[in-house]
Design an enzyme around this catalytic site. Structure first.
Site, PDB file in Angstrom:
ATOM      1  N   GLN A   1       0.986  -1.160  -0.040  1.00 36.25           N
ATOM      2  CA  GLN A   1       0.044   0.070   0.055  1.00 36.25           C
ATOM      3  C   GLN A   1       0.905   1.273   0.065  1.00 36.25           C
ATOM      4  OE1 GLN A   1      -2.199   0.774   3.535  1.00 36.25           O
ATOM      5  NE2 GLN A   1      -3.911   1.573   2.551  1.00 36.25           N
ATOM      6  N   GLY A   2       0.740   2.134  -1.004  1.00 40.41           N
ATOM      7  CA  GLY A   2       1.617   3.306  -1.066  1.00 40.41           C
ATOM      8  C   GLY A   2       0.629   4.647  -0.689  1.00 40.41           C
ATOM      9  N   TYR A   3       0.302   4.851   0.543  1.00 39.50           N
ATOM     10  CA  TYR A   3      -0.621   5.863   0.823  1.00 39.50           C
ATOM     11  C   TYR A   3       0.297   6.825   1.731  1.00 39.50           C
ATOM     12  CZ  TYR A   3      -5.364   4.284  -0.030  1.00 39.50           C
ATOM     13  OH  TYR A   3      -6.442   3.545  -0.545  1.00 39.50           O
ATOM     14  N   SER A   4       0.831   6.352   2.847  1.00 39.30           N
ATOM     15  CA  SER A   4       1.670   7.324   3.926  1.00 39.30           C
ATOM     16  C   SER A   4       2.832   7.799   3.235  1.00 39.30           C
ATOM     17  CB  SER A   4       2.117   6.763   5.118  1.00 39.30           C
ATOM     18  OG  SER A   4       0.911   6.235   5.969  1.00 39.30           O
TER      19      SER A   4
ATOM     20  N   GLU B   1     -10.433  -1.600   5.502  1.00 42.47           N
ATOM     21  CA  GLU B   1      -9.021  -1.766   6.283  1.00 42.47           C
ATOM     22  C   GLU B   1      -9.451  -1.366   7.931  1.00 42.47           C
ATOM     23  OE1 GLU B   1      -4.476   0.051   6.929  1.00 42.47           O
ATOM     24  OE2 GLU B   1      -6.177   1.141   5.575  1.00 42.47           O
TER      25      GLU B   1
ATOM     26  N   SER C   1      -4.647   7.552  12.498  1.00 41.65           N
ATOM     27  CA  SER C   1      -4.318   7.724  13.827  1.00 41.65           C
ATOM     28  C   SER C   1      -5.667   7.346  14.574  1.00 41.65           C
ATOM     29  CB  SER C   1      -3.682   8.860  14.353  1.00 41.65           C
ATOM     30  OG  SER C   1      -4.444   9.934  14.189  1.00 41.65           O
ATOM     31  N   ASN C   2      -5.840   7.120  15.786  1.00 43.63           N
ATOM     32  CA  ASN C   2      -7.197   7.063  16.643  1.00 43.63           C
ATOM     33  C   ASN C   2      -7.719   8.589  16.871  1.00 43.63           C
ATOM     34  OD1 ASN C   2      -6.654   4.486  16.343  1.00 43.63           O
ATOM     35  ND2 ASN C   2      -6.669   4.254  18.746  1.00 43.63           N
TER      36      ASN C   2
END
Length: 393
Positions: free
Chosen positions: A125-128, A243, A378-379
């Site tokens: 996965q290339g997100y961050s 996800e 993040s939460n």
């Protein structure tokens, strides 16, 4: 939580149990299977499930799913979790696969879906990006149209298991002048393309699980664009919903709670005041798991009717990760000095360490689980999503 099963569903549960007992590869039964197995070892169970037709329980039957009922899906989740089997690679089966069969064209479905199901293609996965983690809409990796290709330049980070990947699905900026969410596209990139470089990141527990991925003048066919240009944010949100829903991790938490109870019994004297504290904490965690499982059942039932999970996906992500972090924290505390052990990674491998077997990976699991409340959004960000969607804030 045990369901009252019909005769047919009870027979299915028995079939699942027998199949796992007879077929789950013994070499995959290691403490840290996610990082200790080779690529080929990681795919052993995937390929067994593919031959059986069970590798993608949530996929529609027309795309290669088994066509199970909601109850059968839940039984499968329960039984594989209880058995501690390593699930098929989520980036392939849970994430990019549904994006392709939902938003991709016929040629893309024909090209990619069979190889996802078979395990012939391993996806990452290339997100961050550096500076673009939870603020995903600020991605800076650029894709510039050049004839029938995009030329991609950028830097993705925290890319899980990219060292094994054949393909990466990326969020790229195709319209820098548009508002952040409006200028993003969803692109599929062959990891063997010239200009793709993978550099390992060794995490605090000593394992090589995540990576930096550098993209330098990588030429990607326009045919690898999912859906419409500049509509990638829509597809990204769809993927993140899947996800985050899967991050509830109820089966995993149930399994680790059972192990925690055994460790407390073995390591904490019943006359020690700490024993009562552990019992109270474990009871709270068990109630949290049951409540989350009941919520998951309601939401999965809605999803089966085609209703988007919405903010419930964020709830699963928050509570599921917090529960597992609590369990690993209690486990680490219960083992006392044994919890100090940490293997030498990667050079030392499974070097001998004194103490019980469960003490050899507890510190690693505790340290590694700190990431759960950060990745996938993040939460804190998830609470913002809930506040906006539910409370209108």
């Amino acid at each position: 939580m045990d369901l009252k099963l019909s005769t047919e569903d009870a027979a299915f549960r028995d079939e699942v149990r027998s199949f796992i007992d007879a077929n789950y590869p013994p070499e995959m039964r290691v403490a840290n299977a996610e990082t200790d197995l080779t690529k080929e070892q990681s795919l052993l169970w995937h390929r067994i499930l593919h031959r059986k037709g069970w590798v993608a329980p949530l996929w529609p039957k027309e795309h290669g799913g088994p066509g199970w009922t909601l109850t059968q899906r839940f039984i499968w989740e329960q039984e594989t979790s209880r058995a501690g089997t390593l699930p098929p690679l989520a980036f392939s089966v849970t994430m990019v696969g549904p994006v392709i069969y939902t938003f991709g064209n016929d040629e893309q479905k024909k090209k990619f879906l069979p190889r996802i199901l078979s395990g012939d293609d391993w996806w990452c996965q290339g997100y961050s990006e550096p500076g673009s983690g939870s603020d995903l809409a600020s991605v800076r990796t650029k894709a510039v149209r050049d004839g029938d290709h995009y030329v991609v330049n950028g830097h993705k980070t925290w890319t899980t298991l990219a060292q094994h990947a054949d393909w990466i699905f990326c969020l790229v900026r195709t319209d820098p002048a548009a508002k952040p969410q409006a200028g993003i596209s969803f692109l599929l990139i062959d990891m063997k393309s010239p200009g793709v470089t993978v550099r390992p990141i060794i995490t605090i527990d000593g394992s090589h699980e995540v990576n930096d991925v550098f993209l330098e003048d990588v030429r990607v066919p326009v045919d690898n664009l999912i859906g419409e240009e500049n509509k990638g944010w829509t597809y990204a949100k769809f993927l993140l919903g899947n996800e985050r829903t899967s991050m509830a991790g109820i089966g995993r938490s149930t399994r680790y709670l059972k192990r925690l109870k055994e460790i407390v019994k073995a390591e904490v004297n019943e006359k020690d005041p700490a024993f009562g504290e552990f019992e109270r904490e474990m009871a709270r965690v068990e109630l949290d798991i049951l409540a989350l499982e009941a919520t998951e059942l309601r939401v999965v039932a809605r999803m089966a009717r085609g209703i988007d999970p919405g903010p419930a996906a964020s709830l699963f992500k928050i509570r599921g990760t917090e529960i597992f972090q609590k369990i690993t924290d209690l486990t680490h505390r219960a083992m006392g000095n044994y919890g100090l052990a940490l293997r030498e990674h990667p050079a030392g491998g499974n070097a001998f360490m004194p103490g019980p077997e469960y003490g050899r990976t507890a510190a690693e699991k505790y340290l590694n689980s700190r990431k759960l409340s950060i990745y996938g959004g993040s939460n804190e960000i998830q609470r913002n999503i809930i506040a906006k969607a539910v409370l209108g804030l």
